[in-house]
Design a protein around this motif. Structure first.
Motif, mmCIF file in Angstrom:
data_model
loop_
_atom_site.group_PDB
_atom_site.id
_atom_site.type_symbol
_atom_site.label_atom_id
_atom_site.label_comp_id
_atom_site.label_asym_id
_atom_site.label_seq_id
_atom_site.Cartn_x
_atom_site.Cartn_y
_atom_site.Cartn_z
ATOM 1 N N ALA A 1 0.834 -1.202 0.056
ATOM 2 C CA ALA A 1 0.032 -0.027 -0.005
ATOM 3 C C ALA A 1 0.701 1.257 -0.102
ATOM 4 C CB ALA A 1 -0.822 -0.072 1.045
ATOM 5 N N GLY A 2 2.098 1.108 0.158
ATOM 6 C CA GLY A 2 2.602 2.314 0.132
ATOM 7 C C GLY A 2 2.913 3.332 1.413
ATOM 8 N N LEU A 3 2.546 2.467 2.519
ATOM 9 C CA LEU A 3 2.270 3.250 3.743
ATOM 10 C C LEU A 3 3.445 2.981 4.830
ATOM 11 C CD1 LEU A 3 -1.331 2.612 4.487
ATOM 12 C CD2 LEU A 3 -0.368 4.663 3.418
ATOM 13 N N SER A 4 3.862 4.009 5.344
ATOM 14 C CA SER A 4 4.870 4.014 6.618
ATOM 15 C C SER A 4 4.073 3.469 7.816
ATOM 16 C CB SER A 4 5.375 5.305 7.098
ATOM 17 O OG SER A 4 4.265 6.053 7.735
ATOM 18 N N GLN A 5 4.596 2.960 8.781
ATOM 19 C CA GLN A 5 4.047 2.174 9.948
ATOM 20 C C GLN A 5 3.279 3.445 10.428
ATOM 21 O OE1 GLN A 5 7.390 0.687 11.938
ATOM 22 N NE2 GLN A 5 6.977 -1.341 10.873
ATOM 23 N N LYS A 6 3.839 4.610 10.787
ATOM 24 C CA LYS A 6 2.849 5.631 11.409
ATOM 25 C C LYS A 6 1.810 5.901 10.656
ATOM 26 C CE LYS A 6 3.474 9.978 13.332
ATOM 27 N NZ LYS A 6 4.495 11.204 13.887
ATOM 28 N N LYS A 7 1.971 6.090 9.170
ATOM 29 C CA LYS A 7 0.704 6.506 8.299
ATOM 30 C C LYS A 7 -0.390 5.308 8.470
ATOM 31 C CE LYS A 7 2.748 9.834 5.067
ATOM 32 N NZ LYS A 7 3.069 10.062 3.855
ATOM 33 N N LEU A 8 -0.021 4.078 8.610
ATOM 34 C CA LEU A 8 -1.083 3.088 8.716
ATOM 35 C C LEU A 8 -1.786 3.292 9.672
ATOM 36 C CD1 LEU A 8 -2.578 0.498 7.917
ATOM 37 C CD2 LEU A 8 -0.359 -0.809 8.460
ATOM 38 N N GLY A 9 -1.024 3.388 11.203
ATOM 39 C CA GLY A 9 -1.418 3.306 12.175
ATOM 40 C C GLY A 9 -2.512 4.383 12.519
ATOM 41 N N ILE A 10 -2.050 5.562 12.022
ATOM 42 C CA ILE A 10 -2.958 6.757 12.116
ATOM 43 C C ILE A 10 -4.436 6.620 11.343
ATOM 44 C CG2 ILE A 10 -3.284 9.226 11.418
ATOM 45 C CD1 ILE A 10 -0.369 9.366 12.225
ATOM 46 N N ALA A 11 -4.195 5.936 10.099
ATOM 47 C CA ALA A 11 -5.276 5.880 9.279
ATOM 48 C C ALA A 11 -6.198 4.658 9.844
ATOM 49 C CB ALA A 11 -5.031 5.277 7.871
ATOM 50 N N ALA A 12 -5.833 3.742 10.645
ATOM 51 C CA ALA A 12 -6.519 2.726 11.307
ATOM 52 C C ALA A 12 -7.028 3.124 12.514
ATOM 53 C CB ALA A 12 -5.551 1.468 11.273
ATOM 54 N N GLY A 13 -6.661 4.401 13.166
ATOM 55 C CA GLY A 13 -7.678 5.081 14.138
ATOM 56 C C GLY A 13 -6.651 4.882 15.332
ATOM 57 N N ILE A 14 -5.321 4.508 15.226
ATOM 58 C CA ILE A 14 -4.236 4.366 16.188
ATOM 59 C C ILE A 14 -3.745 5.883 16.753
ATOM 60 C CG2 ILE A 14 -2.129 3.640 17.205
ATOM 61 C CD1 ILE A 14 -2.703 1.249 15.484
ATOM 62 N N ILE B 1 -8.654 -8.678 17.449
ATOM 63 C CA ILE B 1 -9.546 -8.683 16.347
ATOM 64 C C ILE B 1 -9.880 -7.295 15.943
ATOM 65 C CG2 ILE B 1 -11.831 -9.576 17.363
ATOM 66 C CD1 ILE B 1 -10.122 -11.279 14.272
ATOM 67 N N HIS B 2 -10.528 -6.759 16.422
ATOM 68 C CA HIS B 2 -11.118 -5.434 16.252
ATOM 69 C C HIS B 2 -10.142 -4.577 15.548
ATOM 70 C CE1 HIS B 2 -13.379 -1.686 16.133
ATOM 71 N NE2 HIS B 2 -12.378 -0.826 16.736
ATOM 72 N N THR B 3 -8.933 -4.516 16.117
ATOM 73 C CA THR B 3 -7.725 -3.761 15.530
ATOM 74 C C THR B 3 -7.279 -4.326 14.269
ATOM 75 O OG1 THR B 3 -6.950 -3.266 17.828
ATOM 76 C CG2 THR B 3 -5.362 -3.025 16.011
ATOM 77 N N ALA B 4 -7.182 -5.650 14.550
ATOM 78 C CA ALA B 4 -6.828 -6.469 12.892
ATOM 79 C C ALA B 4 -7.864 -6.179 11.713
ATOM 80 C CB ALA B 4 -6.905 -7.867 13.184
ATOM 81 N N GLN B 5 -9.225 -5.938 11.996
ATOM 82 C CA GLN B 5 -10.325 -5.669 11.114
ATOM 83 C C GLN B 5 -9.933 -4.359 10.534
ATOM 84 O OE1 GLN B 5 -12.914 -7.655 9.971
ATOM 85 N NE2 GLN B 5 -12.833 -5.825 8.559
ATOM 86 N N LYS B 6 -9.723 -3.146 11.652
ATOM 87 C CA LYS B 6 -9.457 -1.891 11.192
ATOM 88 C C LYS B 6 -8.140 -1.857 10.120
ATOM 89 C CE LYS B 6 -11.015 1.440 12.420
ATOM 90 N NZ LYS B 6 -11.792 2.210 11.599
ATOM 91 N N LEU B 7 -7.247 -2.524 10.444
ATOM 92 C CA LEU B 7 -5.972 -2.482 9.924
ATOM 93 C C LEU B 7 -6.452 -3.410 8.284
ATOM 94 C CD1 LEU B 7 -3.360 -3.832 12.422
ATOM 95 C CD2 LEU B 7 -3.584 -1.471 11.336
ATOM 96 N N ALA B 8 -7.029 -4.039 8.269
ATOM 97 C CA ALA B 8 -7.357 -4.920 6.866
ATOM 98 C C ALA B 8 -8.296 -3.921 6.080
ATOM 99 C CB ALA B 8 -8.262 -6.068 7.312
ATOM 100 N N GLU B 9 -9.231 -3.081 7.091
ATOM 101 C CA GLU B 9 -10.079 -1.965 6.054
ATOM 102 C C GLU B 9 -9.267 -1.011 5.476
ATOM 103 O OE1 GLU B 9 -12.947 -0.857 8.885
ATOM 104 O OE2 GLU B 9 -13.979 -2.918 8.981
ATOM 105 N N THR B 10 -8.124 -0.469 6.310
ATOM 106 C CA THR B 10 -7.452 0.555 6.001
ATOM 107 C C THR B 10 -6.531 -0.060 4.919
ATOM 108 O OG1 THR B 10 -7.515 1.164 8.097
ATOM 109 C CG2 THR B 10 -5.566 2.140 6.811
ATOM 110 N N LEU B 11 -6.051 -1.080 4.787
ATOM 111 C CA LEU B 11 -5.205 -1.474 3.813
ATOM 112 C C LEU B 11 -5.853 -2.330 2.603
ATOM 113 C CD1 LEU B 11 -2.783 -3.325 6.284
ATOM 114 C CD2 LEU B 11 -2.016 -1.352 4.661
ATOM 115 N N ASN B 12 -7.297 -2.252 2.727
ATOM 116 C CA ASN B 12 -8.133 -2.810 1.484
ATOM 117 C C ASN B 12 -7.934 -4.148 1.342
ATOM 118 O OD1 ASN B 12 -10.303 -2.506 -0.204
ATOM 119 N ND2 ASN B 12 -8.852 -1.989 -1.874
ATOM 120 N N VAL B 13 -7.736 -5.101 2.365
ATOM 121 C CA VAL B 13 -7.430 -6.290 2.383
ATOM 122 C C VAL B 13 -8.460 -7.248 3.245
ATOM 123 C CG1 VAL B 13 -4.992 -6.389 1.655
ATOM 124 C CG2 VAL B 13 -5.784 -6.661 4.235
ATOM 125 N N PRO B 14 -8.880 -8.628 2.887
ATOM 126 C CA PRO B 14 -9.839 -9.043 3.659
ATOM 127 C C PRO B 14 -9.037 -9.576 5.049
ATOM 128 C CG PRO B 14 -9.695 -10.132 1.451
ATOM 129 C CD PRO B 14 -8.628 -9.060 1.482
#
Length: 111
Positions: free
Chosen positions: A22-35, A56-69
């Motif tokens: 997805a071309g995201l840094s760890q920080k950008k992914l975390g922020i986008a996932a609501g961390i 599982i809730h956090t994993a789901q948010k990460l999946a949604e953010t990364l657009n993966v199941p």
């Protein structure tokens, strides 16, 4: 005897693969996932390293953010992971075709 990867190891590997794709840094992914932005990079790093396990809730948010199941994070086989990550992106008629092929195979096996 072949040693299987643990679900945590698989999650770490798949999370990092999806983040990099997805071309995201760890920080950008975390922020986008609501961390919280002040701990986002550290939290994602710890998930990727297996220091902490995402609930599982956090994993789901990460999946949604990364657009993966969500299932993608837990698929042990790399080839199957490719199928899982791409299945939802297929047209409905292609999904149906794949299901027909799988059903034909299932009729020919004892499982």
């Amino acid at each position: 005897m072949i040693q299987r990867e643990s679900h945590r190891d698989i999650f770490c590997k798949r999370l990092k693969e999806a983040r990099l794709a997805a071309g995201l840094s760890q920080k950008k992914l975390g922020i986008a996932a609501g961390i919280d932005e002040f701990v986002a990079s550290t939290r994602i790093n710890r998930y990727e390293k297996g220091v902490h396990e995402a609930d599982i809730h956090t994993a789901q948010k990460l999946a949604e953010t990364l657009n993966v199941p969500l299932a993608y994070f837990y698929v042990e086989n790399d080839q199957l992971a490719t199928v899982v990550i791409n299945f939802d992106r297929l047209a409905e008629e292609d999904k149906e075709e794949i299901k027909i092929i799988i059903n034909k195979y299932n009729k020919n096996t004892s499982i």
